[in-house]
Design a protein around this motif. Structure first.
Motif, PDB file in Angstrom:
ATOM      1  N   HIS A  95      -8.360  -4.073  -5.678  1.00  0.00           N
ATOM      2  CA  HIS A  95      -7.092  -3.352  -5.651  1.00  0.00           C
ATOM      3  C   HIS A  95      -6.216  -3.906  -4.541  1.00  0.00           C
ATOM      4  N   GLN A  96      -5.082  -4.456  -4.919  1.00  0.00           N
ATOM      5  CA  GLN A  96      -4.088  -4.990  -3.979  1.00  0.00           C
ATOM      6  C   GLN A  96      -4.709  -5.966  -2.977  1.00  0.00           C
ATOM      7  N   GLY A  97      -5.532  -6.882  -3.496  1.00  0.00           N
ATOM      8  CA  GLY A  97      -6.101  -7.940  -2.672  1.00  0.00           C
ATOM      9  C   GLY A  97      -7.357  -7.561  -1.897  1.00  0.00           C
ATOM     10  N   GLU A 129      -4.537  -2.003 -11.490  1.00  0.00           N
ATOM     11  CA  GLU A 129      -3.110  -2.265 -11.699  1.00  0.00           C
ATOM     12  C   GLU A 129      -2.843  -3.260 -12.833  1.00  0.00           C
TER      13      GLU A 129
END
Length: 117
Positions: free
Chosen positions: A20-22, A101
């Motif tokens: 999630h988000q890197g 995402e």
């Protein structure tokens, strides 16, 4: 109740890794808990909206593993087979690696062909 009987009555736990988000977040999720709820309880704020498997806000893609998302009406069976998952209705059925995402990607795959006509 003896120790063996107690162990049999406890839900099986799975290791769920969410990209999630890197960042990679590793959670222990019981088989009877929805993944997004376990993530929220662990302090991981994943996108969600309807929490009923209809919209695609919480969409992710499974890299490894299996889920039960019988209530995931927002993802076609064909795309479920390709690994797309709605985390608000997904129960782990094995250890998992998931990318979060994926709403835009899923939306394009499901509805993009209709927009191009």
């Amino acid at each position: 109740m003896d120790t063996y009987a107690i162990a049999l009555s406890m839900p099986k736990m799975y290791t769920v890794q969410i990209e999630h988000q890197g960042n990679t977040h590793t959670l222990q999720v019981p088989e009877d808990q929805i993944i997004i709820r376990a993530a929220s309880a662990a302090g991981l704020d994943l996108p969600s909206s309807c929490n009923a498997g209809v919209c695609t806000t919480c969409a992710g893609r499974i890299i490894e593993g299996k889920v039960d998302q019988a209530e995931g009406m927002g993802v076609s069976p064909e795309l479920q087979e390709k690994g797309y998952v709605l985390l608000c209705v997904a129960y782990p059925r094995s250890d998992l690696k998931i990318e979060s995402e994926k709403e835009d990607e899923l939306y394009e795959l499901q509805f993009g062909q209709f927009q191009k006509r």
